[in-house]
Structure formats: structure tokens, C-alpha cells
Design an enzyme around this catalytic site. Structure first.
Site, PDB file in Angstrom:
ATOM      1  N   ASP A  67       0.813  -1.209   0.000  1.00  0.00           N
ATOM      2  CA  ASP A  67       0.000   0.000   0.000  1.00  0.00           C
ATOM      3  C   ASP A  67       0.854   1.270   0.000  1.00  0.00           C
ATOM      4  OD1 ASP A  67       0.950  -0.342   2.594  1.00  0.00           O
ATOM      5  OD2 ASP A  67      -0.992  -0.912   3.408  1.00  0.00           O
ATOM      6  N   ASN A 133      -7.740  -3.130  14.146  1.00  0.00           N
ATOM      7  CA  ASN A 133      -9.100  -3.453  13.710  1.00  0.00           C
ATOM      8  C   ASN A 133      -9.128  -4.649  12.758  1.00  0.00           C
ATOM      9  OD1 ASN A 133      -8.006  -2.421  11.390  1.00  0.00           O
ATOM     10  ND2 ASN A 133      -9.365  -0.647  11.233  1.00  0.00           N
ATOM     11  N   HIS A 135      -7.314  -4.971  10.009  1.00  0.00           N
ATOM     12  CA  HIS A 135      -7.017  -4.684   8.592  1.00  0.00           C
ATOM     13  C   HIS A 135      -5.692  -5.319   8.193  1.00  0.00           C
ATOM     14  CE1 HIS A 135      -4.761  -0.586   9.344  1.00  0.00           C
ATOM     15  NE2 HIS A 135      -3.917  -1.584   9.356  1.00  0.00           N
TER      16      HIS A 135
HETATM   17  P1  PGA Z   1       2.204  -1.555  12.557  1.00  0.00           P
HETATM   18  O1  PGA Z   1       1.072  -1.519  11.450  1.00  0.00           O
HETATM   19  O2  PGA Z   1       3.184  -2.612  12.161  1.00  0.00           O
HETATM   20  O3  PGA Z   1       2.830  -0.191  12.518  1.00  0.00           O
HETATM   21  O4  PGA Z   1       1.529  -1.859  13.861  1.00  0.00           O
HETATM   22  C1  PGA Z   1       0.506  -2.707  11.018  1.00  0.00           C
HETATM   23  C2  PGA Z   1      -0.674  -2.437  10.134  1.00  0.00           C
HETATM   24  O5  PGA Z   1      -1.389  -1.444  10.357  1.00  0.00           O
HETATM   25  O6  PGA Z   1      -0.909  -3.230   9.200  1.00  0.00           O
END
Ligand code: PGA
Length: 241
Positions: A67, A133, A135
Site C-alpha cells: 500500500d 481493527n 485490517h
Molecule cells: P504496525 O502496522 O506494524 O505499525 O503496527 C501494522 C498495520 O497497520 O498493518
């Protein structure tokens, strides 16, 4: 679905690095699906160290990131382009023409990204973090699973979680381009890393909950080769079973 709990976050992330290194060793022109965020950084450090020591070679490796924020310049240090440069691309011998991220231009380039993944023969191994959440790759909880690359509107929870990288939550872009659940599910193997107690519920729901687009990662229950690696905190609810 394979699930492993490690003593600490670093070990869980390094184990993901082991799987990626093994993939590169097995197939020199592997196609890697890469992730940004805090979680994968130790995996990139391991890969860099093994590259420095001559254990792995990225000369023929191709990469596709999950992304990118919409409307953020690639040179902006908070863009995912810049993140990947800093943590991996500038440190190993990946060829610039072999690294790909969604452009961040919005819907215009989405189809081209799907075609590029397909043209490379699909992703051999996809690295994933997970949001609080549930995702994966900014595929936020929704009424339906998305298929290909598309523009997503970030949820308030994700904006708040990512505000730590920006001066304030107001500066976090409201939209991103994500490669979509379909491209993730088409990867031959998926490695999801989750660390920290605030991911414990998302991990539990991913593995034990119903398969629902309200917890996007739960679709991984249907993936034929999915490994979930956590530290003790993120694996807590699974350990309490
Ligand atoms: P993070 O993000 O590794 O910074 O916790 C993970 C994500 O949001 O997919």
C-alpha cells in the site's frame, strides 16, 4: 493456518525474515510482497544483515508493496516509498526496476498495479502486519472483501494508530491505495506478524472468529499456506484458550 508464539516481538519478526530469506534462497527471482509499519522493521534488518554477509542475494528478486498513502509525494519521508528506501531498498542490491509500490495517485494506476503483479507471475511470499481493527494492507473493515488494487478511505482507528508517525492525526492522509484482499490471497504463501497487546484481539478474531470482511484478516483462514507469528502479548488470547 500455522500459528507460532515467540518470547518477544523481535524474535517473531526475525522468524518472518527467516521465511523470506529461505524463499529467496530457494528461488533467486522470487516475488516478495512487502509491508510497511513498525512490525516488519526487524525482518528487514535481518535480511540486510544476511545480504551484507553474502547469505542472500536480491539481484533477481522482485518486490511489490501492499500500500501507499494517496496524495503524498514519494520523496516525503512519511511515504511508504521512503520507508522502503530507508529500511530495505537502499541497503541491498535490489534493482530499482524490480521494486514496485502502488503509486499513490489514486484509482488511475490501480489496474496497472494488478497487471504488474500478475505479469511477474504472482507473489511468492507476502509479508503482512495487522491493524488493531484486523485490517491487512489498509484493507479496512467493510461490508465486502475487495479484490484488486483500489483506493481505501482510512478508518478513524487507523488514522489514530498512524498519527504517531506524523506531527498530529490531522496530518495523516485520509486515503490510501491498497493492493486488495484478492492479490494478498493469490500469494503462494502469506506470513502475518503481530506484536503487542493491542493486536491480541485482532489475532484471536483472525484465527478463531468467523470469516468476515468486518475482520479482513479472517479471510486468511481460507489461505492454503498462511503462517501467523506473534509475540506473547499479541498471542495472549490464543494462549489463554
Ligand atoms: P504496525 O502496522 O506494524 O505499525 O503496527 C501494522 C498495520 O497497520 O498493518
Amino acid at each position: 493456518m500455522e500459528f507460532h508464539v515467540y518470547e518477544n516481538a523481535r524474535a517473531a519478526c526475525e522468524a518472518a525474515g527467516v521465511l523470506i530469506a529461505a524463499q529467496i534462497t530457494r528461488k533467486g527471482d522470487s516475488v516478495l510482497g512487502l509491508a510497511t509499519g513498525s512490525t516488519p522493521i526487524p525482518a528487514y534488518e535481518m535480511l540486510t544483515q544476511w545480504y551484507d554477509r553474502g547469505v542472500i542475494d536480491f539481484d533477481r528478486v522482485r518486490t511489490f508493496n501492499l500500500d501507499e498513502y494517496v496524495g503524498i509525494d514519494h520523496k516525503n519521508p512519511l511515504s511508504y516509498h521512503a520507508f522502503m528506501q530507508e529500511h530495505l531498498f537502499s541497503k541491498v542490491n535490489l534493482r530499482p526496476e524490480n521494486v514496485h509500490l502502488p503509486s499513490g495517485n489514486g484509482a488511475a494506476d490501480a489496474e496497472a498495479y494488478d497487471k504488474a503483479i500478475h505479469g511477474a507471475g504472482g507473489i511468492d511470499i507476502q509479508l503482512l502486519g495487522i491493524g488493531r481493527n484486523g485490517h491487512i494492507g489498509f484493507n479496512e473493515p467493510a461490508d465486502d472483501f475487495t479484490y484488486g488494487t483500489h483506493v481505501v478511505t482510512l478508518t478513524a482507528d487507523t488514522i489514530e494508530a498512524n498519527a504517531r508517525f506524523f506531527k498530529s492525526a490531522d496530518e495523516v492522509p485520509r486515503q490510501a491505495v491498497s493492493m486488495g484482499i484478492g492479490n494478498i490471497m493469490a500469494a503462494k504463501c502469506v506470513v502475518l506478524v503481530a506484536t503487542g497487546e493491542n493486536k491480541a484481539k485482532a489475532v484471536y478474531d483472525t484465527i478463531r472468529g468467523p470469516i468476515t470482511p468486518r475482520v479482513p484478516a479472517s479471510v486468511l483462514q481460507l489461505h492454503p499456506c498462511c503462517v501467523i507469528l506473534t509475540d506473547r502479548e499479541a498471542g495472549k488470547l490464543m494462549l489463554e484458550e
